[in-house]
Design a protein around this motif. Structure first.
Motif, mmCIF file in Angstrom:
data_model
loop_
_atom_site.group_PDB
_atom_site.id
_atom_site.type_symbol
_atom_site.label_atom_id
_atom_site.label_comp_id
_atom_site.label_asym_id
_atom_site.label_seq_id
_atom_site.Cartn_x
_atom_site.Cartn_y
_atom_site.Cartn_z
ATOM 1 N N VAL A 99 -33.818 -3.813 100.756
ATOM 2 C CA VAL A 99 -32.418 -3.873 101.192
ATOM 3 C C VAL A 99 -32.150 -5.219 101.873
ATOM 4 N N ALA A 103 -29.432 -7.963 100.773
ATOM 5 C CA ALA A 103 -28.373 -8.377 101.703
ATOM 6 C C ALA A 103 -28.339 -9.881 101.903
ATOM 7 N N VAL A 108 -23.977 -5.910 101.372
ATOM 8 C CA VAL A 108 -24.540 -4.567 101.253
ATOM 9 C C VAL A 108 -23.908 -3.696 102.334
ATOM 10 N N ALA A 110 -23.752 0.432 103.736
ATOM 11 C CA ALA A 110 -24.378 1.749 103.645
ATOM 12 C C ALA A 110 -23.371 2.830 104.011
ATOM 13 N N MET A 124 -31.490 1.233 106.199
ATOM 14 C CA MET A 124 -30.090 0.805 106.200
ATOM 15 C C MET A 124 -29.809 -0.372 107.117
ATOM 16 N N ALA A 127 -27.965 -3.699 106.256
ATOM 17 C CA ALA A 127 -26.626 -3.619 105.667
ATOM 18 C C ALA A 127 -25.590 -4.290 106.570
ATOM 19 N N ALA A 230 -17.346 -3.096 100.802
ATOM 20 C CA ALA A 230 -18.260 -3.977 100.073
ATOM 21 C C ALA A 230 -17.487 -4.923 99.160
#
Length: 299
Positions: A99, A103, A108, A110, A124, A127, A230
């Motif tokens: 992740v 990012a 990104v 979540a 997460m 994010a 996003a």
């Protein structure tokens, strides 16, 4: 009239009409192409699902989805659709790194449905934003590991430390993982957190509403809100949503108690007692009696 060497001649009006007709014909041919280009989306938002227990088996397809998103030039942002209580420490760290790498290349965001706790919360953290519902379960910034078992009588080892551990060594391992987990929370969330490092390390579980208040999450909203966020982060006004199929998972491991609490049930690790049991990053609720657990866990 105008004369031509071959005897064929056109009046000025006829010439003008011919030019107009050619222009109309050309416009008719090119108009669908221009319309198609005008109606194409500016880009795409990929929705990647993180569902159920996080393990080496379940994390691999998620990592592949994230890698595909990074390498696909038509994907401009990613939404993590999370519904997980956590899982193995190593697998959670691998997902966190995937992740984080994603990012670094694109926005990104979540979004948490029911649970995004412990190892899932860890994953997460990189994010740009975490969306929750008021009743979502997030947090549980902690590590749990089984105590080492006794050696098998008469066991022969190739070395004194082979397949052996002590309570102190196990405690040191868990504390190392815990410091890394808490450190990541402080690194990614410190600007928004209303909690101290010590409070984060208590591994408390928060509802979505409380998490937004204390900075463990960013916004109350649906998955559609997260997708819109996003797209906004990627500068997309007109976009297409690409949903990745969630990986298949095994039996149920997250159960609810009658009083609304949450409990994670795990089976005993396979192997002999001298082997260190896996370390988990999970949500653990308080259960007064075994009767409060609904149903049996099937593998």
């Amino acid at each position: 009239m105008s004369n031509s060497p071959d005897g064929f001649s056109l009046t000025r009006v006829q010439s003008y009409a011919l030019v107009v007709a050619a222009a109309v014909l050309l416009s008719a041919i090119l108009a669908p192409v221009a319309y198609d280009r005008a109606t194409q989306p500016d880009g795409r938002v990929a929705v990647v699902t993180v569902e159920g227990m996080i393990s080496s088996n379940t994390v691999t397809p998620i990592q592949e989805d994230l890698r595909e998103a990074r390498e696909n030039e038509s994907i401009d942002a990613v939404v993590l659709n999370v519904d997980s209580p956590g899982g193995g420490a190593a697998a959670s760290e691998q997902l966190y790194l995937s992740v984080q790498r994603t990012a670094q290349e694109m926005p990104v965001v979540a979004t948490v449905k029911s649970a995004g706790a412990s190892g899932a919360y860890y994953a997460m953290l990189p994010a740009d934003a975490i969306y929750v519902t008021p009743a979502s379960i997030v947090g549980s910034v902690g590590v749990r590991g089984a105590a080492p078992g006794p050696s098998i009588p008469g066991e022969i080892k190739s070395g004194p430390d082979k397949a052996s551990s002590t309570a102190d060594r196990r405690r040191a391992q868990i504390e190392t993982l815990q410091r890394a987990f808490v450190g990541s929370v402080m690194k990614h969330r410190s600007d928004d957190l209303e909690l101290s490092r010590t409070e984060v390390a208590h591994a408390k579980v928060y509802t979505g509403a409380s998490a937004v208040d204390n900075g463990m999450a960013d916004e109350i909203g649906s998955s559609e809100d997260a997708i819109q966020r996003a797209a906004d982060e990627a500068g997309l006004e007109d976009y297409e949503v690409v949903r990745k199929e969630p990986p298949a998972t095994g039996g149920l491991l997250l159960l609810s108690t009658e009083d609304g609490g949450t409990v994670v049930v795990e089976e005993s690790p396979v192997g002999y007692d001298a082997v260190d049991a896996p370390t988990y990053l999970m949500v653990y609720g308080e259960v007064e009696t075994e009767d409060e657990v609904i149903g049996n866990v099937s593998a």
